[in-house]
Design a protein around this motif. Structure first.
Motif, mmCIF file in Angstrom:
data_model
loop_
_atom_site.group_PDB
_atom_site.id
_atom_site.type_symbol
_atom_site.label_atom_id
_atom_site.label_comp_id
_atom_site.label_asym_id
_atom_site.label_seq_id
_atom_site.Cartn_x
_atom_site.Cartn_y
_atom_site.Cartn_z
ATOM 1 N N MET A 123 3.145 16.579 -7.999
ATOM 2 C CA MET A 123 3.576 16.909 -9.352
ATOM 3 C C MET A 123 2.505 17.710 -10.095
ATOM 4 S SD MET A 123 5.120 14.245 -12.012
ATOM 5 C CE MET A 123 6.370 14.748 -13.122
ATOM 6 N N GLY A 124 1.247 17.291 -9.908
ATOM 7 C CA GLY A 124 0.156 18.035 -10.539
ATOM 8 C C GLY A 124 0.074 19.459 -10.018
ATOM 9 N N ALA A 125 0.262 19.610 -8.715
ATOM 10 C CA ALA A 125 0.227 20.952 -8.125
ATOM 11 C C ALA A 125 1.391 21.784 -8.637
ATOM 12 C CB ALA A 125 0.266 20.851 -6.608
ATOM 13 N N ALA A 126 2.570 21.167 -8.775
ATOM 14 C CA ALA A 126 3.743 21.907 -9.277
ATOM 15 C C ALA A 126 3.527 22.337 -10.720
ATOM 16 C CB ALA A 126 4.992 21.039 -9.149
ATOM 17 N N GLU A 168 0.829 -1.201 0.000
ATOM 18 C CA GLU A 168 0.000 0.000 0.000
ATOM 19 C C GLU A 168 0.864 1.251 0.000
ATOM 20 O OE1 GLU A 168 -2.711 -0.183 3.244
ATOM 21 O OE2 GLU A 168 -3.539 -2.093 2.614
ATOM 22 N N ALA A 169 1.995 1.218 0.634
ATOM 23 C CA ALA A 169 2.844 2.394 0.755
ATOM 24 C C ALA A 169 3.266 2.936 -0.605
ATOM 25 C CB ALA A 169 4.058 2.077 1.619
ATOM 26 N N PRO A 170 3.720 2.131 -1.550
ATOM 27 C CA PRO A 170 4.058 2.707 -2.856
ATOM 28 C C PRO A 170 2.855 3.363 -3.521
ATOM 29 C CG PRO A 170 5.058 0.546 -2.643
ATOM 30 C CD PRO A 170 4.159 0.745 -1.463
ATOM 31 N N ASN A 171 1.681 2.779 -3.358
ATOM 32 C CA ASN A 171 0.487 3.385 -3.939
ATOM 33 C C ASN A 171 0.210 4.737 -3.297
ATOM 34 O OD1 ASN A 171 0.117 1.216 -5.637
ATOM 35 N ND2 ASN A 171 -1.275 0.157 -4.248
ATOM 36 N N GLN A 207 0.467 8.159 -5.257
ATOM 37 C CA GLN A 207 -0.650 9.095 -5.302
ATOM 38 C C GLN A 207 -0.217 10.471 -4.806
ATOM 39 O OE1 GLN A 207 -3.693 7.236 -3.005
ATOM 40 N NE2 GLN A 207 -4.324 5.854 -4.649
ATOM 41 N N ALA A 208 0.489 10.499 -3.688
ATOM 42 C CA ALA A 208 0.955 11.772 -3.144
ATOM 43 C C ALA A 208 1.925 12.441 -4.111
ATOM 44 C CB ALA A 208 1.609 11.555 -1.787
#
Length: 124
Positions: A99-102, A86-89, A93-94
């Motif tokens: 990246m989207g915000a940047a 779950e951690a890589p997911n 996601q984070a």
């Protein structure tokens, strides 16, 4: 008894006390030894049977304990493994959100400066 004494006593043999013969004593000793050995054999057999039963029970208890601990270990290893999956997911996601915000912030700055995006293409 010797023959001379028998003659002096009138030819009769003196009366013997009722004593078992050597053969009778040997048979009695053999029977006693056999009884003793039989009793000892039974005691050793009983002790060995009890010891074997106790060892069998201890082995069963130990096997159950090992099986329980192995099941606990499997549960423990499944827990962190699931968290790692779950951690890589979560990180992906984070990371995607950051990246989207940047990218959004870069586009906003470029648009503000009049250097980018669709607005720049439309002005030309």
């Amino acid at each position: 008894m010797s023959g001379w004494l028998q003659e002096k006593m009138g030819g009769a043999t003196p009366a013997k006390p009722a004593e078992p013969s050597v053969q009778d004593r040997a048979i009695a000793a053999k029977d006693q030894a056999g009884t003793f050995i039989g009793e000892q054999t039974q005691a050793v057999t009983k002790a060995a049977t009890e010891t074997a039963g106790a060892a069998k029970q201890k082995a069963a208890d130990t096997a159950q304990y090992v099986q329980d601990r192995a099941a606990d270990a499997v549960q423990y290893t499944k827990g962190p493994a699931a968290a790692e999956k779950e951690a890589p997911n979560v990180f992906q996601q984070a990371g995607g959100q950051v990246m989207g915000a940047a990218v959004g912030a870069k586009d906003a700055v470029m648009n503000t400066l009049g250097m980018g995006g669709d607005a720049a293409a439309e002005k030309k």
